[in-house]
Design a protein around this motif. Structure first.
Motif, PDB file in Angstrom:
ATOM      1  N   VAL A   1       0.731  -1.377  -0.219  1.00 35.11           N
ATOM      2  CA  VAL A   1      -0.440  -0.188  -0.126  1.00 35.11           C
ATOM      3  C   VAL A   1       1.284   1.062  -0.204  1.00 35.11           C
ATOM      4  CG1 VAL A   1      -1.775   1.194   1.213  1.00 35.11           C
ATOM      5  CG2 VAL A   1      -1.461  -1.620   1.406  1.00 35.11           C
ATOM      6  N   GLY A   2       1.886   0.977   1.068  1.00 37.12           N
ATOM      7  CA  GLY A   2       2.881   2.407   0.988  1.00 37.12           C
ATOM      8  C   GLY A   2       3.784   2.346   0.874  1.00 37.12           C
ATOM      9  N   ASP A   3       5.181   2.945   0.299  1.00 34.46           N
ATOM     10  CA  ASP A   3       6.559   3.200   0.528  1.00 34.46           C
ATOM     11  C   ASP A   3       6.991   4.472   1.312  1.00 34.46           C
ATOM     12  OD1 ASP A   3       9.253   2.736   0.854  1.00 34.46           O
ATOM     13  OD2 ASP A   3       9.123   2.107  -0.886  1.00 34.46           O
ATOM     14  N   TYR A   4       7.349   4.502   2.879  1.00 32.30           N
ATOM     15  CA  TYR A   4       7.914   5.711   3.015  1.00 32.30           C
ATOM     16  C   TYR A   4       8.990   6.373   2.898  1.00 32.30           C
ATOM     17  CZ  TYR A   4       7.161   9.635   7.100  1.00 32.30           C
ATOM     18  OH  TYR A   4       6.777  11.184   6.594  1.00 32.30           O
ATOM     19  N   PRO A   5       8.624   7.272   2.379  1.00 34.67           N
ATOM     20  CA  PRO A   5       9.976   7.890   2.206  1.00 34.67           C
ATOM     21  C   PRO A   5      10.711   8.443   2.980  1.00 34.67           C
ATOM     22  CG  PRO A   5       8.260   9.803   1.254  1.00 34.67           C
ATOM     23  CD  PRO A   5       7.684   8.508   1.945  1.00 34.67           C
ATOM     24  N   LEU A   6      12.010   7.697   3.670  1.00 37.31           N
ATOM     25  CA  LEU A   6      13.461   7.756   4.235  1.00 37.31           C
ATOM     26  C   LEU A   6      13.896   9.247   4.050  1.00 37.31           C
ATOM     27  CD1 LEU A   6      12.834   4.712   5.132  1.00 37.31           C
ATOM     28  CD2 LEU A   6      11.781   5.927   6.393  1.00 37.31           C
ATOM     29  N   GLY A   7      13.701   9.828   5.500  1.00 34.90           N
ATOM     30  CA  GLY A   7      15.210  10.989   5.836  1.00 34.90           C
ATOM     31  C   GLY A   7      14.771  11.465   4.710  1.00 34.90           C
ATOM     32  N   GLN A   8      14.222  11.958   4.087  1.00 30.25           N
ATOM     33  CA  GLN A   8      13.410  13.156   3.780  1.00 30.25           C
ATOM     34  C   GLN A   8      12.324  14.540   3.559  1.00 30.25           C
ATOM     35  OE1 GLN A   8      11.709  12.022  -0.696  1.00 30.25           O
ATOM     36  NE2 GLN A   8      13.430  10.075  -0.217  1.00 30.25           N
ATOM     37  N   GLY A   9      12.329  15.196   2.944  1.00 28.25           N
ATOM     38  CA  GLY A   9      10.814  15.960   2.981  1.00 28.25           C
ATOM     39  C   GLY A   9      11.123  16.693   4.191  1.00 28.25           C
ATOM     40  N   PHE A  10      10.212  17.308   4.692  1.00 33.89           N
ATOM     41  CA  PHE A  10       9.804  18.835   5.884  1.00 33.89           C
ATOM     42  C   PHE A  10       9.641  17.933   7.108  1.00 33.89           C
ATOM     43  CE2 PHE A  10       5.919  20.974   7.407  1.00 33.89           C
ATOM     44  CZ  PHE A  10       6.797  22.497   8.171  1.00 33.89           C
ATOM     45  N   MET A  11       8.499  16.891   6.936  1.00 37.53           N
ATOM     46  CA  MET A  11       8.460  15.983   8.156  1.00 37.53           C
ATOM     47  C   MET A  11       9.550  15.753   8.743  1.00 37.53           C
ATOM     48  SD  MET A  11       5.422  17.361   8.962  1.00 37.53           S
ATOM     49  CE  MET A  11       4.939  16.414  10.366  1.00 37.53           C
ATOM     50  N   ASN A  12      10.766  15.080   7.493  1.00 38.07           N
ATOM     51  CA  ASN A  12      11.877  14.260   8.493  1.00 38.07           C
ATOM     52  C   ASN A  12      12.903  15.899   9.065  1.00 38.07           C
ATOM     53  OD1 ASN A  12      13.455  12.379   8.227  1.00 38.07           O
ATOM     54  ND2 ASN A  12      14.759  13.952   7.437  1.00 38.07           N
ATOM     55  N   LEU A  13      12.780  16.486   8.716  1.00 34.64           N
ATOM     56  CA  LEU A  13      13.726  18.117   9.268  1.00 34.64           C
ATOM     57  C   LEU A  13      12.984  18.568  10.175  1.00 34.64           C
ATOM     58  CD1 LEU A  13      15.851  20.090   8.987  1.00 34.64           C
ATOM     59  CD2 LEU A  13      13.906  21.691   7.544  1.00 34.64           C
ATOM     60  N   MET A  14      11.058  18.186  10.553  1.00 36.43           N
ATOM     61  CA  MET A  14      10.555  18.720  11.710  1.00 36.43           C
ATOM     62  C   MET A  14      11.413  18.011  13.064  1.00 36.43           C
ATOM     63  SD  MET A  14       9.351  21.682  11.577  1.00 36.43           S
ATOM     64  CE  MET A  14      10.703  22.185  10.029  1.00 36.43           C
ATOM     65  N   LEU A  15      11.539  16.574  12.735  1.00 41.80           N
ATOM     66  CA  LEU A  15      11.711  15.513  13.676  1.00 41.80           C
ATOM     67  C   LEU A  15      13.115  15.057  14.198  1.00 41.80           C
ATOM     68  CD1 LEU A  15       9.760  12.433  14.946  1.00 41.80           C
ATOM     69  CD2 LEU A  15      11.136  10.850  12.756  1.00 41.80           C
ATOM     70  N   ARG A  16      13.650  15.525  12.879  1.00 38.48           N
ATOM     71  CA  ARG A  16      14.997  15.494  13.098  1.00 38.48           C
ATOM     72  C   ARG A  16      15.489  16.741  14.143  1.00 38.48           C
ATOM     73  NH1 ARG A  16      18.877  11.685  11.310  1.00 38.48           N
ATOM     74  NH2 ARG A  16      20.285  12.503  12.744  1.00 38.48           N
ATOM     75  N   LEU A  17      15.013  17.546  13.819  1.00 37.44           N
ATOM     76  CA  LEU A  17      15.358  19.159  14.623  1.00 37.44           C
ATOM     77  C   LEU A  17      14.763  18.684  15.999  1.00 37.44           C
ATOM     78  CD1 LEU A  17      14.750  22.167  11.641  1.00 37.44           C
ATOM     79  CD2 LEU A  17      17.417  21.713  13.049  1.00 37.44           C
ATOM     80  N   HIS A  18      13.268  18.133  16.271  1.00 35.76           N
ATOM     81  CA  HIS A  18      12.870  18.136  17.538  1.00 35.76           C
ATOM     82  C   HIS A  18      13.342  17.148  18.002  1.00 35.76           C
ATOM     83  CE1 HIS A  18       9.352  19.239  19.328  1.00 35.76           C
ATOM     84  NE2 HIS A  18       9.465  17.676  20.155  1.00 35.76           N
ATOM     85  N   VAL A  19      13.635  15.990  18.170  1.00 34.20           N
ATOM     86  CA  VAL A  19      14.091  14.710  18.543  1.00 34.20           C
ATOM     87  C   VAL A  19      16.271  14.858  18.463  1.00 34.20           C
ATOM     88  CG1 VAL A  19      15.295  12.528  18.014  1.00 34.20           C
ATOM     89  CG2 VAL A  19      12.711  13.001  17.417  1.00 34.20           C
ATOM     90  N   ASP A  20      16.921  15.381  17.532  1.00 34.94           N
ATOM     91  CA  ASP A  20      18.312  15.232  18.481  1.00 34.94           C
ATOM     92  C   ASP A  20      19.305  16.430  17.342  1.00 34.94           C
ATOM     93  OD1 ASP A  20      18.525  14.416  15.736  1.00 34.94           O
ATOM     94  OD2 ASP A  20      19.238  12.895  15.899  1.00 34.94           O
ATOM     95  N   MET A  21      18.051  17.667  16.824  1.00 34.78           N
ATOM     96  CA  MET A  21      19.081  18.724  15.487  1.00 34.78           C
ATOM     97  C   MET A  21      20.627  17.390  14.853  1.00 34.78           C
ATOM     98  SD  MET A  21      19.200  21.532  18.775  1.00 34.78           S
ATOM     99  CE  MET A  21      20.308  20.547  19.730  1.00 34.78           C
ATOM    100  N   PHE A  22      19.645  16.908  14.701  1.00 35.68           N
ATOM    101  CA  PHE A  22      20.662  15.803  13.312  1.00 35.68           C
ATOM    102  C   PHE A  22      22.670  15.675  14.261  1.00 35.68           C
ATOM    103  CE2 PHE A  22      18.060  18.570  10.472  1.00 35.68           C
ATOM    104  CZ  PHE A  22      18.093  17.240   9.492  1.00 35.68           C
ATOM    105  N   ALA A  23      22.528  15.089  16.322  1.00 38.60           N
ATOM    106  CA  ALA A  23      23.412  15.384  16.219  1.00 38.60           C
ATOM    107  C   ALA A  23      23.477  14.308  17.434  1.00 38.60           C
ATOM    108  CB  ALA A  23      23.958  16.489  17.518  1.00 38.60           C
ATOM    109  N   GLY A  24      22.675  12.814  16.754  1.00 40.15           N
ATOM    110  CA  GLY A  24      22.395  11.525  17.232  1.00 40.15           C
ATOM    111  C   GLY A  24      22.325  12.184  18.882  1.00 40.15           C
ATOM    112  N   LEU A  25      22.954  10.771  19.310  1.00 35.88           N
ATOM    113  CA  LEU A  25      22.271  10.761  21.130  1.00 35.88           C
ATOM    114  C   LEU A  25      22.366  12.154  21.488  1.00 35.88           C
ATOM    115  CD1 LEU A  25      21.454   8.833  23.632  1.00 35.88           C
ATOM    116  CD2 LEU A  25      23.078   7.791  23.547  1.00 35.88           C
TER     117      LEU A  25
END
Lengths: 384, 75
Positions: free
Chosen positions: A122-146
């Motif tokens: 039904v779907g193949d989620y586009p990983l690691g791209q797009g607006f929502m990925n940017l929001m998520l990564r900034l919110h979770v770890d600011m692209f700096a991992g653990l």
């Protein structure tokens, strides 16, 4: 309250806020679209719902099993391996397959959605791209991992201190101006001060809970690492010297065994043998309850990868249960769309509290008129 | 005004808002029917209180009134 005590609390409020405001503002802004991530993902075409009704032209004989779905996923992604099967009680006809380059790699290579009645992709989620990925990564770890995640957790701890000290310094302010009163006719600084104090006290409990649960969420990697090193290691210890399984049992037998071991529960997700949430000799099916509260708690069921027999079940330790219960209280996703909208409004109000607080600090050294000074002295505004 | 009475005046509204926020946060976790409704009503009330403060705060200042009564501690 003695003036010295008040001043100490005020200094705690000022400095904890100053250090964390920029990061908390970023978290509030990035968190806003994340409240509606499910809806936005659909709107952007990133994810699709499984149809409610099986299409009429579907071949009845094609009603498929988990093994066929996994086979299909592997055929679509050659060279990759299945890490997890994921279910969702809100989408009873969907089965999600998470793949990685290896069974224990941290990075996901694909997240596929299948209709569990027809086996159709039904779907193949586009990983690691797009607006929502940017929001998520900034919110979770600011692209700096653990390290980034833990840093944001520390900012959350500072915000908790700021919220508590803010409540303490609110008292003397409210004695002068009363609750709900915004002094609009006076200096703009007084207006922002009243708004900051009032909005802060109105949203205090919500902000405290969302911040505290956010801090707990930043500890999710250490919490699960601790579970793997203790309870999971204990449950799999008798198998650690065994040779790797010669062949893997049918997934439908494995899933049926998990259902029998936890008959009043349903599958949340299942880790494949070799994954860090399982062992080289076991699948681990994480079962969840069916009530709103128990659906947040997980029961791990270890299933022998070769024989499909249940070898152990356990209740998760309190650390994992606390983490799981803290997630809805942070995400605001447990009361339908109305609660999401209220969460967004409270988030926007928090942004106003942060901006007015910043404004009050930036204005601290600006020359003020004698009138403003007289008003602030008379109304108990904090010293600059 | 006695200290107790003063504290009651200062903290009555914040404590009420805090209590209904806590109720709203918890009930939706307990039930998908009545719990959601209680949660929407209570957190909705908190949002309404915040929104009304924002509306009053963002409304234009009455500059004429500043000139009329510059040292009045309340508008």
């Amino acid at each position: 309250m003695k003036q010295k005590t008040f001043r100490n609390w005020y200094l705690v409020h000022k400095w904890t806020s100053l250090v964390c405001t920029a990061f908390i503002l970023m978290l509030c802004i990035t968190g806003l679209p994340l409240i509606f991530h499910h809806e936005i993902d659909h709107w952007l075409g990133y994810s699709a719902d499984v149809p409610e009704v099986v299409p009429e032209n579907a071949d009845a004989a094609a009603v498929t099993d988990a093994d066929a779905i996994v086979e299909d996923a592997l055929a679509r992604r050659p060279g990759e391996t299945v890490q997890f099967l994921v279910a969702d009680p809100d989408e009873p006809h969907a089965l999600y397959v998470r793949l990685g380059t290896t069974v224990k790699s941290e990075d996901i290579s694909a997240f596929l959605t299948f209709d569990n009645r027809t086996g159709e992709l039904v779907g193949d989620y586009p990983l690691g791209q797009g607006f929502m990925n940017l929001m998520l990564r900034l919110h979770v770890d600011m692209f700096a991992g653990l390290l980034g995640t833990l840093f944001l957790g520390f900012m959350g701890v500072l915000l908790l201190a700021s919220v508590v000290s803010g409540a303490v310094v609110y008292g003397p302010h409210a004695r002068k101006s009363g609750f709900g009163h915004v002094r609009r006719r006076r200096s703009s600084r007084l207006r922002w001060l009243d708004m900051h104090n009032l909005l802060g006290i109105v949203t205090l409990v919500w902000l405290f809970v969302v911040t505290a649960t956010g801090v707990i969420n930043t500890l999710s990697i250490p919490i699960f690492a601790d579970w793997q090193a203790t309870q999971l290691a204990e449950m799999t210890a008798p198998y650690q010297d065994d040779p790797p399984p010669r062949q893997i049992a049918d997934l439908d037998r494995v899933l049926a065994a998990a259902d029998r071991a936890a008959p009043d529960k349903q599958l949340s997700f299942m880790a494949f043998p070799g994954n860090e949430f399982a062992s080289p000799h076991h699948f681990t099916a994480f079962m969840q309850g069916s009530t709103p509260l128990t659906s947040r708690l997980l029961t791990p069921v270890l299933i022998d990868a070769e024989t499909a027999e249940v070898t152990a079940t356990a209740e998760m330790p309190w650390t994992v249960s606390t983490l799981m219960l803290s997630q809805p209280l942070h995400f605001g996703d447990y009361g339908g769309m109305p609660l999401k909208i209220l969460w967004a409004v409270l988030d926007l109000i928090t942004i106003v509290v942060l901006v007015t607080g910043l404004y009050l600090w930036l204005q601290r050294r600006e020359p003020v008129t004698r009138t403003d000074r007289a008003i602030e002295t008379a109304s108990g505004a904090p010293a600059r | 005004m006695s200290r107790t009475r003063e504290a009651r005046t200062v903290w009555r509204a914040p404590l009420l808002l805090g209590a209904i926020s806590a109720v709203g946060l918890v009930t939706a976790l307990l039930s998908d029917s009545w719990g959601d409704w209680v949660s929407w009503a209570t957190l909705g009330a908190v949002c309404a209180a915040g929104a009304s403060i924002c509306v009053r705060g963002f409304a234009r200042r009455d500059r004429a009134a500043i000139r009329r009564a510059p040292l009045d501690s309340r508008s």
